[in-house]
Scaffold this motif. Structure first.
Motif, PDB file in Angstrom:
ATOM      1  N   SER A  90       0.887  -1.139   0.082  1.00  0.00           N
ATOM      2  CA  SER A  90       0.030  -0.104  -0.022  1.00  0.00           C
ATOM      3  C   SER A  90       0.966   1.403   0.016  1.00  0.00           C
ATOM      4  O   SER A  90       0.351   2.217  -0.260  1.00  0.00           O
ATOM      5  N   ALA A  91       2.055   1.256   0.563  1.00  0.00           N
ATOM      6  CA  ALA A  91       2.718   2.568   0.555  1.00  0.00           C
ATOM      7  C   ALA A  91       4.353   1.949   0.649  1.00  0.00           C
ATOM      8  O   ALA A  91       4.516   1.039   1.517  1.00  0.00           O
ATOM      9  N   LEU A  92       5.299   2.940   0.438  1.00  0.00           N
ATOM     10  CA  LEU A  92       6.720   2.875   0.558  1.00  0.00           C
ATOM     11  C   LEU A  92       7.024   4.396   1.311  1.00  0.00           C
ATOM     12  O   LEU A  92       6.595   5.303   0.919  1.00  0.00           O
ATOM     13  N   ALA A  93       7.819   4.255   2.457  1.00  0.00           N
ATOM     14  CA  ALA A  93       8.214   5.381   3.133  1.00  0.00           C
ATOM     15  C   ALA A  93       9.823   5.451   3.073  1.00  0.00           C
ATOM     16  O   ALA A  93      10.214   4.306   3.380  1.00  0.00           O
ATOM     17  N   LEU A 108      14.224  14.588   5.831  1.00  0.00           N
ATOM     18  CA  LEU A 108      12.871  14.456   5.279  1.00  0.00           C
ATOM     19  C   LEU A 108      12.357  13.193   5.228  1.00  0.00           C
ATOM     20  O   LEU A 108      13.139  11.962   5.196  1.00  0.00           O
ATOM     21  N   LEU A 109      11.126  12.914   5.362  1.00  0.00           N
ATOM     22  CA  LEU A 109      10.332  11.550   5.174  1.00  0.00           C
ATOM     23  C   LEU A 109       9.457  11.774   4.103  1.00  0.00           C
ATOM     24  O   LEU A 109       8.474  12.686   3.993  1.00  0.00           O
ATOM     25  N   LEU A 110       9.666  10.774   3.291  1.00  0.00           N
ATOM     26  CA  LEU A 110       8.849  10.768   1.761  1.00  0.00           C
ATOM     27  C   LEU A 110       7.892   9.475   1.770  1.00  0.00           C
ATOM     28  O   LEU A 110       8.679   8.333   2.252  1.00  0.00           O
ATOM     29  N   ALA A 111       6.689   9.664   1.262  1.00  0.00           N
ATOM     30  CA  ALA A 111       5.974   8.263   1.257  1.00  0.00           C
ATOM     31  C   ALA A 111       5.294   8.403  -0.402  1.00  0.00           C
ATOM     32  O   ALA A 111       4.821   9.444  -0.472  1.00  0.00           O
ATOM     33  N   ILE A 112       5.270   7.187  -0.899  1.00  0.00           N
ATOM     34  CA  ILE A 112       4.607   7.169  -2.290  1.00  0.00           C
ATOM     35  C   ILE A 112       3.608   5.875  -2.015  1.00  0.00           C
ATOM     36  O   ILE A 112       3.916   4.986  -1.343  1.00  0.00           O
ATOM     37  N   ASP A 113       2.571   5.781  -2.740  1.00  0.00           N
ATOM     38  CA  ASP A 113       1.690   4.521  -3.246  1.00  0.00           C
ATOM     39  C   ASP A 113       2.485   3.629  -4.083  1.00  0.00           C
ATOM     40  O   ASP A 113       3.279   4.182  -5.028  1.00  0.00           O
TER      41      ASP A 113
END
Length: 219
Positions: A90-93, A108-113
């Motif tokens: 469902s997601a990667l961060a 930073l913290l980044l999340a993508i679907d």
């Protein structure tokens, strides 16, 4: 007499320096665990913001793995979080670095679907100028939220720049270096996560070393 006085003063200064150094080291030792706990709590809060509970049913912090990839802005191992819902991806961060901030590196913290669309970005740590560059904090501005819902089309995607450079992201009045550094870092890391999503979800990566995992409720 003067020589003895100078020697005595020198010894006193040396003694004060030793005591001051000891006190600094003692304070650092006493506060180190507390600082780490606060950092863990902040990371968890940020994870819960950009990957809400509706998108995952696994423990995000326990899913933490270490990845070493220059595209994430550092040559050091950094944290990767994998979210699942009913055993489906469902997601990667990832914790990423913008190395060229105005006052140094910005964490930073980044999340993508799974489709590569940015779910969100949050600032974890920075030393940018108060009143100018600190607008990358959600407490100071909504600017960092402008990444949500966007996707990097390619390495040459010119939209991923501040408006002064012809892109789609606002710059701050009197502070262009900070947003430019963040946009560049997020673009680079997002493209890497997009292109390697399948591999990263399946890869057997080393676990993050966590002395203590703190529970933080979704905000």
């Amino acid at each position: 007499m003067a020589t003895k006085t100078m020697q005595k003063n020198g010894l006193l200064l040396a003694l004060f320096a030793i005591i001051a150094t000891f006190l600094v080291l003692a304070v650092e030792a006493l506060t180190e665990d507390r600082i780490k706990a606060q950092q863990r709590a902040q990371t968890l809060r940020s994870l819960n913001e950009i990957i809400p509970s509706t998108l995952h049913d696994n423990d995000l912090y326990q899913s933490c793995r270490l990845i070493q990839e220059p595209a994430l802005g550092t040559s050091e191992p950094t944290a990767l979080y994998r979210a699942f819902n009913d055993d489906r991806r469902s997601a990667l961060a990832a914790e990423i670095i913008a190395p060229n901030g105005y006052s140094g590196a910005i964490r930073l913290l980044l999340a993508i679907d799974p489709n590569g669309t940015v779910l969100g970005v949050r600032t974890l740590e920075h030393q940018e100028t108060p009143g100018l560059g600190d607008k990358i904090e959600t407490q100071k501005s909504d600017w960092i939220r402008s990444f949500s819902g966007k996707r990097v089309r390619s390495a040459d995607d010119k939209r991923w720049a501040v408006q002064r450079d012809g892109g789609m992201f606002d710059q701050f009045t009197g502070a262009t270096i900070t947003p430019r550094a963040v946009v560049q870092a997020v673009k680079r890391a997002t493209l890497f996560l997009q292109q390697n999503s399948d591999t990263l979800f399946a890869a057997d990566l080393p676990r993050c070393q966590q002395e203590q995992v703190m529970e933080v409720s979704d905000e």
